[in-house]
Design a protein around this motif. Structure first.
Motif, mmCIF file in Angstrom:
data_model
loop_
_atom_site.group_PDB
_atom_site.id
_atom_site.type_symbol
_atom_site.label_atom_id
_atom_site.label_comp_id
_atom_site.label_asym_id
_atom_site.label_seq_id
_atom_site.Cartn_x
_atom_site.Cartn_y
_atom_site.Cartn_z
ATOM 1 N N GLN A 46 0.833 -1.201 0.000
ATOM 2 C CA GLN A 46 0.000 0.000 0.000
ATOM 3 C C GLN A 46 0.870 1.254 0.000
ATOM 4 O O GLN A 46 2.069 1.198 0.234
ATOM 5 C CB GLN A 46 -0.880 0.025 1.244
ATOM 6 N N MET A 47 0.231 2.378 -0.238
ATOM 7 C CA MET A 47 0.894 3.659 -0.085
ATOM 8 C C MET A 47 1.350 3.762 1.373
ATOM 9 O O MET A 47 0.581 3.473 2.285
ATOM 10 C CB MET A 47 -0.087 4.794 -0.419
ATOM 11 N N VAL A 48 2.588 4.137 1.576
ATOM 12 C CA VAL A 48 3.126 4.258 2.933
ATOM 13 C C VAL A 48 2.849 5.676 3.424
ATOM 14 O O VAL A 48 3.327 6.645 2.827
ATOM 15 C CB VAL A 48 4.644 3.961 2.957
ATOM 16 N N PRO A 49 2.052 5.801 4.488
ATOM 17 C CA PRO A 49 1.726 7.145 4.983
ATOM 18 C C PRO A 49 2.962 7.861 5.515
ATOM 19 O O PRO A 49 3.802 7.254 6.186
ATOM 20 C CB PRO A 49 0.707 6.887 6.101
ATOM 21 N N GLN A 50 3.047 9.134 5.179
ATOM 22 C CA GLN A 50 4.166 9.972 5.610
ATOM 23 C C GLN A 50 3.596 11.125 6.434
ATOM 24 O O GLN A 50 2.612 11.723 6.061
ATOM 25 C CB GLN A 50 4.915 10.530 4.400
#
Length: 152
Positions: A46-50
């Motif tokens: 998944q998109m890795v939250p930043q």
């Protein structure tokens, strides 16, 4: 930043970009919850939250959907209708998550009181002492005394 500012920033993020299973063992007691969330998202493709806003939004979305899953199971097992979900304790103060939970589960959420453990203890004692005649009477007094907030 304050909790309110962080929560508001999270709500400005795109929803459902990253989801975690809040009950996964990876989140039981990690050295860093932020790293654990990012690693989970990376591992699951998944998109890795930043940054805090994306991470908090990931947590809110994930919790609301997990509540929906568990609440659906409870409704299947109950031999009576479940149309209200009660959120008590510290979590009852999170307006965004409470509204998201109501939306996700499709039921009314009643949030509060924050000090539910102490109030429950006192209520049990008052029921035993017959200060309250029924649990319904006790619930009404608690609702009126502690400002339970309703989300639809």
């Amino acid at each position: 930043k304050t909790h309110a500012e962080l929560q508001a920033a999270a709500m400005d993020q795109q929803p459902f970009r990253s989801l975690i299973n809040p009950d996964d063992a990876a989140f039981a007691n990690p050295p860093s919850m932020i790293v654990a969330i990012q690693d989970y998202c990376r591992t699951t493709g998944q998109m890795v939250p930043q940054g805090y806003a994306e991470i908090i939004r990931c947590v809110f979305d994930s919790l609301a959907l997990r509540y929906r899953q568990v609440f659906t199971w409870l409704k299947e097992f109950a031999d009576f209708s479940l149309d209200t979900l009660y959120i008590i304790g510290g979590g009852s103060l999170n307006n965004y998550l409470n509204q998201m939970t109501s939306n996700s589960c499709g039921v009314t959420v009643k949030a509060g009181p924050q000090e539910a453990t102490a109030i429950g203890n006192i209520t049990a004692q008052m029921l035993k002492a017959e200060e309250f005649k029924t649990i319904e009477e006790a619930r009404t007094i608690i609702h009126e005394s502690f400002g339970v907030k309703v989300y639809k």
